[in-house]
Motif scaffolding. Structure first.
Motif, short mmCIF file in Angstrom:
data_model
loop_
_atom_site.label_atom_id
_atom_site.label_comp_id
_atom_site.label_asym_id
_atom_site.label_seq_id
_atom_site.Cartn_x
_atom_site.Cartn_y
_atom_site.Cartn_z
N ILE A 85 3.72 89.04 -23.37
CA ILE A 85 4.89 88.54 -22.65
C ILE A 85 4.42 87.88 -21.37
N LEU A 86 4.71 86.59 -21.24
CA LEU A 86 4.31 85.83 -20.07
C LEU A 86 5.41 85.84 -19.03
N ALA A 87 5.01 85.82 -17.77
CA ALA A 87 5.95 85.70 -16.66
C ALA A 87 5.71 84.37 -15.95
N LYS A 88 6.78 83.77 -15.48
CA LYS A 88 6.70 82.48 -14.80
C LYS A 88 6.11 82.65 -13.41
N LYS A 89 5.19 81.77 -13.08
CA LYS A 89 4.65 81.73 -11.74
C LYS A 89 5.50 80.76 -10.89
N ASN A 90 5.60 81.06 -9.62
CA ASN A 90 6.29 80.18 -8.67
C ASN A 90 7.71 79.84 -9.10
N ALA A 91 8.48 80.87 -9.50
CA ALA A 91 9.88 80.65 -9.88
C ALA A 91 10.76 80.65 -8.64
N ARG A 92 10.50 79.68 -7.76
CA ARG A 92 11.26 79.55 -6.52
C ARG A 92 12.61 78.89 -6.78
N TYR A 93 13.53 79.16 -5.87
CA TYR A 93 14.87 78.60 -5.97
C TYR A 93 14.87 77.07 -5.89
N ASP A 94 13.85 76.48 -5.22
CA ASP A 94 13.84 75.03 -4.98
C ASP A 94 12.90 74.27 -5.90
N THR A 95 12.55 74.86 -7.06
CA THR A 95 11.66 74.21 -8.01
C THR A 95 12.45 73.62 -9.18
N PRO A 96 11.84 72.69 -9.92
CA PRO A 96 12.49 72.16 -11.11
C PRO A 96 12.87 73.25 -12.11
N TYR A 97 12.12 74.37 -12.10
CA TYR A 97 12.44 75.46 -13.03
C TYR A 97 13.85 75.99 -12.77
N PHE A 98 14.19 76.18 -11.50
CA PHE A 98 15.54 76.64 -11.18
C PHE A 98 16.56 75.55 -11.42
N GLY A 99 16.14 74.31 -11.29
CA GLY A 99 17.04 73.21 -11.62
C GLY A 99 17.44 73.25 -13.08
N GLN A 100 16.50 73.65 -13.95
CA GLN A 100 16.81 73.76 -15.37
C GLN A 100 17.82 74.87 -15.63
N MET A 102 20.22 75.67 -13.60
CA MET A 102 21.50 75.07 -13.23
C MET A 102 22.00 74.14 -14.33
N ASP A 103 21.07 73.40 -14.93
CA ASP A 103 21.45 72.48 -16.01
C ASP A 103 22.02 73.24 -17.20
N ARG A 104 21.38 74.38 -17.55
CA ARG A 104 21.87 75.16 -18.69
C ARG A 104 23.29 75.67 -18.43
N ARG A 105 23.60 75.92 -17.18
CA ARG A 105 24.93 76.42 -16.82
C ARG A 105 25.94 75.30 -16.61
N GLY A 106 25.45 74.08 -16.66
CA GLY A 106 26.34 72.95 -16.46
C GLY A 106 26.82 72.79 -15.04
N LEU A 107 26.04 73.27 -14.07
CA LEU A 107 26.44 73.20 -12.66
C LEU A 107 25.96 71.89 -12.04
#
Length: 219
Positions: A85-100, A102-107
């Motif tokens: 099981i892998l864990a995400k590195k650098n899962a900050r609020y201001d990264t493209p990862y968090f942008g994704q 938001m996209d999944r939630r349609g926000l």
């Protein structure tokens, strides 16, 4: 809505035990193992971050490469399935990862900006995990253990055994899997591993603290 019998669920918890000896001739059917993976995928995570990936390690040669760095445990050979099981590195609020997320939630627009401010405060002040890459990775790793537990419990309810594994050389296991091209080590790291299969002998009943020792009602 289906209501599951509490006694059946608790029986699965009593049945589940860390299995360190598997019957190497028994394999989990593909549809049942996919259901176990779905239990992980559908698990909850902090702020809906889902900071995980599941590597199903079925290649025999790869298992042999990993075995010396996993305390040489025989289940690296005899278990039906192994999942890193892998864990995400650098899962900050201001990264493209968090942008994704938001996209999944349609926000979008103002709604998106407001929730991002909430996540900024959450990570920087409330849980305070922005001080280092390690604190961010540890936060993501905590989420993977929710998926881990759900997969093991769900497996037990299906009569399938499992064992979580932290006893391995993290640096070497990460290196081997990254060298195999299985993940980008700048983006992901191994949080924990888990084996699945069918026990080949009885397991001693687990020892646990009593209900009274671990539960306190505050009324």
């Amino acid at each position: 809505m289906t209501i599951f019998n509490k006694d059946d669920i608790l029986n699965a918890f009593h049945y589940r035990a860390s299995t360190r000896s598997y019957d190497g001739n028994k394999k989990i059917p593909a549809d049942e193992f996919n259901a176990i993976l779905e239990m992980g995928r559908l698990s909850p995570s902090s702020v809906g971050s889902e900071p995980w990936q599941f590597l199903v390690l079925q290649n025999a040669n790869l298992r042999q490469k990993l075995k010396p760095y996993c305390w040489g445990i025989p289940t690296m050979e005899t278990s039906s399935h192994i999942v890193a099981i892998l864990a995400k590195k650098n899962a900050r609020y201001d990264t493209p990862y968090f942008g994704q997320i938001m996209d999944r939630r349609g926000l979008q627009g103002d709604d998106r900006a407001k929730i991002m401010e909430v996540y900024k405060k959450f990570q920087s002040e409330d849980i305070a995990i922005l001080e280092s890459d390690r604190t961010l990775f540890d936060w993501a790793s905590k989420q993977t253990y929710i998926a881990l537990a759900n997969m093991m419990t769900g497996a037990a309810m299906m009569g399938i055994d499992s064992c979580p594994i932290e006893g391995f050389d993290y640096q070497e296991v990460n290196r081997i899997l990254a060298d195999e091209g299985l993940f980008d080590p700048n983006e992901w790291g191994v949080s924990v591993m888990v084996t699945f299969g069918f026990r080949d002998k009885e397991i001693r009943p687990k020892a646990r603290k009593t209900f009274e020792q671990v539960v306190k009602f505050v009324e």
